[in-house]
Design a protein around this motif. Sequence first.
Motif, PDB file in Angstrom:
ATOM      1  N   TRP A  97       0.834  -1.209   0.000  1.00 38.77           N
ATOM      2  CA  TRP A  97       0.000   0.000   0.000  1.00 38.77           C
ATOM      3  C   TRP A  97       0.868   1.258   0.000  1.00 38.77           C
ATOM      4  CZ3 TRP A  97      -4.187   2.012  -1.468  1.00 38.77           C
ATOM      5  CH2 TRP A  97      -4.774   3.120  -0.859  1.00 38.77           C
ATOM      6  N   ASP A  99       3.875   1.567  -1.229  1.00 33.66           N
ATOM      7  CA  ASP A  99       4.523   1.729  -2.531  1.00 33.66           C
ATOM      8  C   ASP A  99       3.549   2.170  -3.614  1.00 33.66           C
ATOM      9  OD1 ASP A  99       6.742   0.923  -1.197  1.00 33.66           O
ATOM     10  OD2 ASP A  99       7.215  -0.780  -2.497  1.00 33.66           O
ATOM     11  N   ILE A 100       2.286   1.797  -3.461  1.00 33.72           N
ATOM     12  CA  ILE A 100       1.272   2.263  -4.413  1.00 33.72           C
ATOM     13  C   ILE A 100       1.107   3.776  -4.299  1.00 33.72           C
ATOM     14  CG2 ILE A 100      -1.197   2.242  -4.965  1.00 33.72           C
ATOM     15  CD1 ILE A 100      -1.215  -0.731  -4.175  1.00 33.72           C
ATOM     16  N   ARG A 103       4.591   5.978  -5.060  1.00 31.80           N
ATOM     17  CA  ARG A 103       5.390   5.656  -6.253  1.00 31.80           C
ATOM     18  C   ARG A 103       6.053   6.888  -6.866  1.00 31.80           C
ATOM     19  NH1 ARG A 103      -0.019   5.269  -7.227  1.00 31.80           N
ATOM     20  NH2 ARG A 103      -0.914   6.297  -9.081  1.00 31.80           N
ATOM     21  N   ILE A 117       7.026  -0.944  -8.134  1.00 28.62           N
ATOM     22  CA  ILE A 117       5.972  -0.081  -8.682  1.00 28.62           C
ATOM     23  C   ILE A 117       6.571   1.210  -9.218  1.00 28.62           C
ATOM     24  CG2 ILE A 117       3.837   1.149  -8.163  1.00 28.62           C
ATOM     25  CD1 ILE A 117       3.253  -0.916  -6.013  1.00 28.62           C
ATOM     26  N   VAL A 124       0.166  -0.701 -11.048  1.00 30.39           N
ATOM     27  CA  VAL A 124      -0.640  -0.338  -9.878  1.00 30.39           C
ATOM     28  C   VAL A 124      -1.828  -1.285  -9.737  1.00 30.39           C
ATOM     29  CG1 VAL A 124      -2.110   1.458  -8.878  1.00 30.39           C
ATOM     30  CG2 VAL A 124       0.070   2.077  -9.958  1.00 30.39           C
ATOM     31  N   ARG A 125      -2.458  -1.634 -10.840  1.00 30.12           N
ATOM     32  CA  ARG A 125      -3.620  -2.529 -10.799  1.00 30.12           C
ATOM     33  C   ARG A 125      -3.239  -3.896 -10.227  1.00 30.12           C
ATOM     34  NH1 ARG A 125      -7.448  -4.265 -15.990  1.00 30.12           N
ATOM     35  NH2 ARG A 125      -8.866  -5.613 -14.782  1.00 30.12           N
ATOM     36  N   ALA A 127      -0.737  -4.539  -8.269  1.00 31.35           N
ATOM     37  CA  ALA A 127      -0.381  -4.350  -6.861  1.00 31.35           C
ATOM     38  C   ALA A 127      -1.629  -4.272  -5.983  1.00 31.35           C
ATOM     39  CB  ALA A 127       0.466  -3.095  -6.704  1.00 31.35           C
ATOM     40  N   VAL A 128      -2.670  -3.622  -6.478  1.00 28.54           N
ATOM     41  CA  VAL A 128      -3.924  -3.517  -5.716  1.00 28.54           C
ATOM     42  C   VAL A 128      -4.543  -4.904  -5.515  1.00 28.54           C
ATOM     43  CG1 VAL A 128      -6.303  -2.669  -5.784  1.00 28.54           C
ATOM     44  CG2 VAL A 128      -4.409  -1.136  -6.357  1.00 28.54           C
TER      45      VAL A 128
END
Length: 339
Positions: A97, A99-100, A103, A117, A124-125, A127-128
């Motif tokens: 979270w 790193d999202i 970034r 990221i 990002v997608r 990672a989510v």
Amino acid sequence: MSADAVASIALPPNAAAPSPANLKSISWSHTIAASFQPWISLTRVKFYSGAMLVFWPYAWSLTMTARTAQLPVDRFFYLLICGYIGAALSHSAGCVWNDILDRDFDRQVERTKKRPIASGKISVRAAVIFLWSHLAIMLWMVRDVNELAWRIALTTMFPLAGFYPLMKRITYWPQAWLGISMNAGVLMAWAFITGNIPTSAFVLMGGTWAWTIWYDTIYACQDKKDDVKAGVKSTALLFGNSIKLVLAFFASIMLSAIAIAGLLNHQALPFFSISVGAAALHLAAQLYKLDPNSPASCIAAFHQNGINLGGLIWAGFLVDYIWSEKHAQILDLGRQFFP
């Protein structure tokens, strides 16, 4: 690595050349390993100090609770293992979270610009989705706890951990918010086992909060110059040239809170000797050796907290718990023979 590249590696004079099947196997193994590497990096699982810093406050509190509630040893160690798994997942989810949201900041900091990221290795997608898989497991783990423990778990997972990356944009005290979210396990242990939270637990959490200020300020010292350029705020920048003096103040709060929590919980000599006395010596040695302007010194001190200091303090809790368990067994045996 392609089969041709593998074949080009020099072989010993008497070695047989690898077969095409073996070359293909080597090629696939390297490809698979390379595909997992960014995800491993994203979770920071290699740097297990972070997960241990989430785990230790829970372990301290669980051991204190087990002593008071006379929890059986096998049940205690089962809950300890569950707590470690939860701490590892929580730390991993927090890193994803962070790193999202960070970034763009990470691209401006030398130490973090190659994170998956920030560097574009992971979208990002993706990672989510990865983040939600962590949260789903954590929610499943606490599905059967009592209402108080459930509320603490939800509050910790979402508003507390969720808002932390935003704090460094608006205040020089993001570590203060982190100290609440990192140490909610102190309250969770008591709530889960006893259904209530005594004063000693809140005092202990105050100590772990001060500990978070201590180690995360040290950690943030690595990036002071880059953080100024990127506009990131931290206690490392706030404390300035007085950083070692302020750290000594928070170390004093930490040790005082642990000692007071022990008094309130009627802990015995092993606790005060190890968890307070030996910990004080360890903190003093850390502070003496620390160079806030040396990234190498700062990261070394950070890891010492995650492994050495956390384990040292827990040792005092653990010895005291086992001591009390043996004492209780002797008393029970005595009552059987002399009712």
